[in-house]
Design a protein around this motif. Structure first.
Motif, PDB file in Angstrom:
ATOM      1  N   GLN A  87      -4.673   9.531  -0.600  1.00 22.81           N
ATOM      2  CA  GLN A  87      -5.330   9.545   0.707  1.00 22.81           C
ATOM      3  C   GLN A  87      -5.957  10.892   1.038  1.00 22.81           C
ATOM      4  OE1 GLN A  87      -6.003   7.235   3.419  1.00 22.81           O
ATOM      5  NE2 GLN A  87      -5.889   6.029   1.553  1.00 22.81           N
TER       6      GLN A  87
ATOM      7  N   SER B  98     -13.052   4.099   8.495  1.00 24.63           N
ATOM      8  CA  SER B  98     -13.371   4.503   7.128  1.00 24.63           C
ATOM      9  C   SER B  98     -12.585   5.740   6.698  1.00 24.63           C
ATOM     10  CB  SER B  98     -14.877   4.779   6.999  1.00 24.63           C
ATOM     11  OG  SER B  98     -15.205   5.259   5.713  1.00 24.63           O
TER      12      SER B  98
ATOM     13  N   LYS C 213      -7.535  -1.566  -7.146  1.00 26.25           N
ATOM     14  CA  LYS C 213      -8.837  -2.230  -7.285  1.00 26.25           C
ATOM     15  C   LYS C 213      -9.230  -3.039  -6.046  1.00 26.25           C
ATOM     16  CE  LYS C 213      -8.399  -2.661 -12.324  1.00 26.25           C
ATOM     17  NZ  LYS C 213      -8.315  -3.611 -13.455  1.00 26.25           N
ATOM     18  N   GLU C 214      -8.238  -3.531  -5.305  1.00 22.35           N
ATOM     19  CA  GLU C 214      -8.520  -4.404  -4.159  1.00 22.35           C
ATOM     20  C   GLU C 214      -8.227  -3.674  -2.855  1.00 22.35           C
ATOM     21  OE1 GLU C 214      -7.183  -8.797  -2.426  1.00 22.35           O
ATOM     22  OE2 GLU C 214      -6.489  -8.134  -4.401  1.00 22.35           O
ATOM     23  N   LYS C 215      -9.124  -3.836  -1.896  1.00 26.76           N
ATOM     24  CA  LYS C 215      -8.985  -3.151  -0.614  1.00 26.76           C
ATOM     25  C   LYS C 215      -7.861  -3.754   0.213  1.00 26.76           C
ATOM     26  CE  LYS C 215     -11.821  -1.527   3.261  1.00 26.76           C
ATOM     27  NZ  LYS C 215     -11.546  -0.107   2.988  1.00 26.76           N
ATOM     28  N   SER C 216      -7.079  -2.899   0.860  1.00 26.30           N
ATOM     29  CA  SER C 216      -6.090  -3.317   1.844  1.00 26.30           C
ATOM     30  C   SER C 216      -6.759  -3.232   3.212  1.00 26.30           C
ATOM     31  CB  SER C 216      -4.860  -2.395   1.794  1.00 26.30           C
ATOM     32  OG  SER C 216      -3.972  -2.691   2.850  1.00 26.30           O
ATOM     33  N   LYS C 217      -7.114  -4.366   3.774  1.00 25.12           N
ATOM     34  CA  LYS C 217      -7.972  -4.395   4.955  1.00 25.12           C
ATOM     35  C   LYS C 217      -7.264  -3.926   6.215  1.00 25.12           C
ATOM     36  CE  LYS C 217     -10.979  -8.150   3.362  1.00 25.12           C
ATOM     37  NZ  LYS C 217     -11.488  -9.509   3.668  1.00 25.12           N
TER      38      LYS C 217
ATOM     39  N   TRP D  83       0.853  -1.185   0.000  1.00 25.86           N
ATOM     40  CA  TRP D  83       0.000   0.000   0.000  1.00 25.86           C
ATOM     41  C   TRP D  83       0.891   1.237   0.000  1.00 25.86           C
ATOM     42  CZ3 TRP D  83       0.515   3.402   4.181  1.00 25.86           C
ATOM     43  CH2 TRP D  83       1.235   2.894   5.279  1.00 25.86           C
TER      44      TRP D  83
ATOM     45  N   ARG E 137      -5.921   0.910  -0.479  1.00 23.67           N
ATOM     46  CA  ARG E 137      -5.980  -0.069  -1.556  1.00 23.67           C
ATOM     47  C   ARG E 137      -4.622  -0.727  -1.722  1.00 23.67           C
ATOM     48  NH1 ARG E 137     -11.323  -1.072  -2.950  1.00 23.67           N
ATOM     49  NH2 ARG E 137     -12.422   0.753  -2.162  1.00 23.67           N
ATOM     50  N   LYS E 138      -4.619  -1.965  -2.185  1.00 23.10           N
ATOM     51  CA  LYS E 138      -3.368  -2.667  -2.421  1.00 23.10           C
ATOM     52  C   LYS E 138      -2.693  -2.119  -3.677  1.00 23.10           C
ATOM     53  CE  LYS E 138      -4.619  -7.071  -0.232  1.00 23.10           C
ATOM     54  NZ  LYS E 138      -4.724  -8.540  -0.424  1.00 23.10           N
TER      55      LYS E 138
ATOM     56  N   ASN F  96     -19.447   4.429   7.412  1.00 22.42           N
ATOM     57  CA  ASN F  96     -18.851   4.967   6.207  1.00 22.42           C
ATOM     58  C   ASN F  96     -19.778   6.061   5.695  1.00 22.42           C
ATOM     59  OD1 ASN F  96     -21.008   3.633   4.919  1.00 22.42           O
ATOM     60  ND2 ASN F  96     -19.764   1.830   4.485  1.00 22.42           N
TER      61      ASN F  96
ATOM     62  N   ASP G 285      -8.450   3.485   5.258  1.00 18.97           N
ATOM     63  CA  ASP G 285      -9.131   3.098   4.019  1.00 18.97           C
ATOM     64  C   ASP G 285      -8.116   3.138   2.878  1.00 18.97           C
ATOM     65  OD1 ASP G 285     -10.937   2.446   2.089  1.00 18.97           O
ATOM     66  OD2 ASP G 285     -11.997   4.362   2.106  1.00 18.97           O
TER      67      ASP G 285
END
Length: 432
Positions: free
Chosen positions: A167, A364, A377-381, A162, A370-371, A339, A368
Motif C-alpha cells: 500500500q 483511488s 490480480k483481482e481488485k478488492s472493490k 486483502w 487487491r484480493k 485516478n 485501492d
C-alpha cells in the motif's frame, strides 16, 4: 478511529472527518439554527451485501461515538489553522457530542437468509437502512465518520480477503507520477477509506513523494482534519452538495445556487470560495452565475464532481469569457472518482486551455486494494455508498447530478426540480 478486541470501530477524535463538515456546520448554525435535518444511507452496489456480524459490530460501534469530544489542543490547532472559525463556533464545537440516539440502523436480510437472520446467524446477508435525524447543525457531522466506520467494519468482518502489503509503495508511486506531471492534488479519501490505518499510510507516502520530488507539482493537503493536524499540512475543503440541497429546500429552487453562494459569503466573506456546480446540474448553476457576475469575479474557482469532466473546463472558459472575467486567474478543482490516469489527462487539457487546476483524490488513494486470494490480480472493490441529506425542516432535498443516472432524493421533488431548471425528464424519472 480504533479497532478494539471486539472489532468495534469508533473515532478517537472529533477531527477525524472532512473540513467541509465543519465549515458547513458553522454556516448552518448562522443561517438555519434548530432546523431539523435528516440524512439517509444508500448502498449503490446491488450485488454486494452486508452480514449480520457487520451490522451488529456497526450498531455497537455507533453507540460509542458519544465519547468523542474536541480537546483543548485540537481547539488551539483550529484557532491557528482555521481563522475563519469564530470563537462562538469553536465554543459550540467544544461542547458538541454525538447523540447515537439520532441514528437508526436496521438490517434487512435477503429473502434466502431470513431464517438464518432469525437465528442471529452472523453470516446472514442483507442490506442496511441507516438514517440520522435531529437538528441539522448536529446531524451534519454524522455522515463522514459513519461511512468511514462502516467501511472499516465491513473490511474486518464481511470481506477480509486483502492485506496492507504494497500500500505505501503504491500510494508513493501514484504521487510521484502526479507530481512529475506538475499536478497539484489533495488527499480526499476519508469517507470511503479501507481503514483509518490506510489513510495514514497514504498520507505518509504522498508527503514523502512530495519531499523526494520537489518541482511544479505539489500536495495541497488533506480534507481530513485529524491527519492535517498530525502531518502539519493544510486542511482542504469548502462546500458539499448538501449546502445547496438544504438551501434549495428551504428557500426555493429557482435561484437556489445564487442564494446558497450569497449565504455562504455572509459566513465566509473572503475565504473558502470554491463553488460546487452540479447540485442541480452545472448548466442550472451557470444561469445564476451569469446573472450574478459578482460570483465569477470574486470567487476563486469552481469544483467539478459529476458528469463528463472533459467538457467542464472548456465550458467554464466560455462562461468566464462571456462575463469578461479572466479565467486564467481562476482554478478548477476536479474531485469526481479520480485516478492518476484521469488526472493526467485533465491536467493536459487545462494546460492547453490555460486554466489552473488541482485534484481532490479519494478512493483511488484510500481504498485501492487487491484480493489476496487472486495473488494481487483481482481488485478488492471499495463500498459504493453515500449518506446524503434527505430533508430539512420536513422538506425533501434532492440532487440532480450531471451524471444523468444519479438523481438523489424524493422522486416527486426530483421531477419538480427538473421542471424548474428545464432538465429533461427521463424514463427512469417516470418510473420511480
Amino acid at each position: 478511529m480504533v479497532v478494539d478486541q471486539d472489532k468495534l470501530v469508533y473515532p478517537t477524535s472529533l477531527l477525524d472527518t472532512d473540513l467541509y463538515k465543519f465549515t458547513m456546520q458553522q454556516a448552518v448554525l448562522q443561517h438555519f439554527p434548530g432546523v431539523e435535518g435528516t440524512y439517509k444511507f444508500t448502498h449503490r452496489d446491488k450485488n454486494v451485501y452486508f452480514t449480520r456480524e457487520c451490522f451488529d459490530h456497526f450498531k455497537r460501534s455507533v453507540a460509542l461515538f458519544s465519547n468523542v469530544a474536541l480537546t483543548k489542543d485540537e481547539r488551539a490547532w483550529l484557532e491557528q489553522r482555521c481563522s475563519y472559525f469564530t470563537p462562538q463556533y469553536l465554543d459550540y464545537l467544544e461542547a458538541y457530542r454525538f447523540k447515537p440516539e439520532q441514528v437508526h440502523i436496521d438490517f434487512v436480510p435477503v429473502p434466502e437468509d431470513v431464517e438464518k437472520n432469525a437465528r442471529d446467524d452472523p453470516t446472514a446477508r442483507g442490506r442496511l437502512h441507516i438514517d440520522a435525524v435531529g437538528p441539522w447543525e448536529e446531524t451534519i457531522l454524522w455522515e463522514v465518520p459513519l461511512m468511514a466506520c462502516l467501511s472499516e467494519i465491513y473490511f474486518t468482518t464481511a470481506d477480509t480477503d486483502w492485506d496492507y502489503e504494497g500500500q505505501a509503495e503504491a500510494a508513493y508511486e501514484k504521487a510521484v507520477t502526479l507530481l512529475k506531471a506538475g499536478c497539484v492534488f489533495s488527499e480526499f479519501g476519508t469517507r470511503r477509506r479501507r481503514s483509518f490505518r490506510t489513510q495514514r499510510i497514504v498520507m505518509d507516502a504522498i508527503l514523502k513523494a512530495a519531499k523526494d520530488h520537489p518541482g511544479s507539482g505539489g500536495v495541497n493537503g488533506t480534507s481530513n482534519m485529524y491527519y492535517a493536524k498530525e502531518f502539519d499540512v493544510p486542511p482542504v475543503g469548502t462546500i458539499a452538495h448538501e449546502w445547496y440541497m438544504g438551501v434549495g429546500a428551504m428557500r426555493g429552487y429557482e435561484h437556489a445556487n445564487a442564494i446558497a453562494l450569497e449565504l455562504w459569503e455572509k459566513t465566509y466573506p473572503n475565504v473558502l470560495q470554491i463553488a460546487l456546480t452540479d447540485t442541480f446540474s452545472t448548466e442550472a448553476f451557470y444561469k445564476d452565475f451569469v446573472a450574478n457576475p459578482h460570483f465569477a469575479q470574486k470567487w476563486t474557482g469552481l469544483r467539478q464532481d459529476s458528469g463528463d469532466p472533459y467538457v467542464f473546463a472548456p465550458r467554464a472558459k466560455e462562461i468566464y469569457e462571456q462575463l469578461g472575467v479572466d479565467y486564467k486567474k481562476k482554478v478548477i478543482i476536479f474531485s469526481d472518482a479520480l485516478n492518476v490516469e484521469k488526472a493526467l489527462k485533465l491536467k493536459k487539457q487545462c494546460d492547453e486551455l490555460g486554466f489552473k487546476c488541482s485534484f481532490g483524490i479519494g478512493t483511488s488513494l484510500s481504498n485501492d486494494f487487491r484480493k489476496k486470494s487472486s495473488g494481487g490480480k483481482e481488485k478488492s472493490k471499495a463500498l459504493n455508498m453515500v449518506i446524503k441529506l434527505s430533508s430539512v425542516d420536513g422538506k425533501p432535498t434532492v440532487k440532480i447530478s450531471d451524471e444523468i443516472t444519479k438523481n438523489t432524493g424524493d422522486p416527486d421533488t426530483v421531477r419538480l426540480v427538473k421542471k424548474v431548471f428545464q432538465i429533461p425528464i427521463t424514463d427512469q424519472d417516470r418510473t420511480v
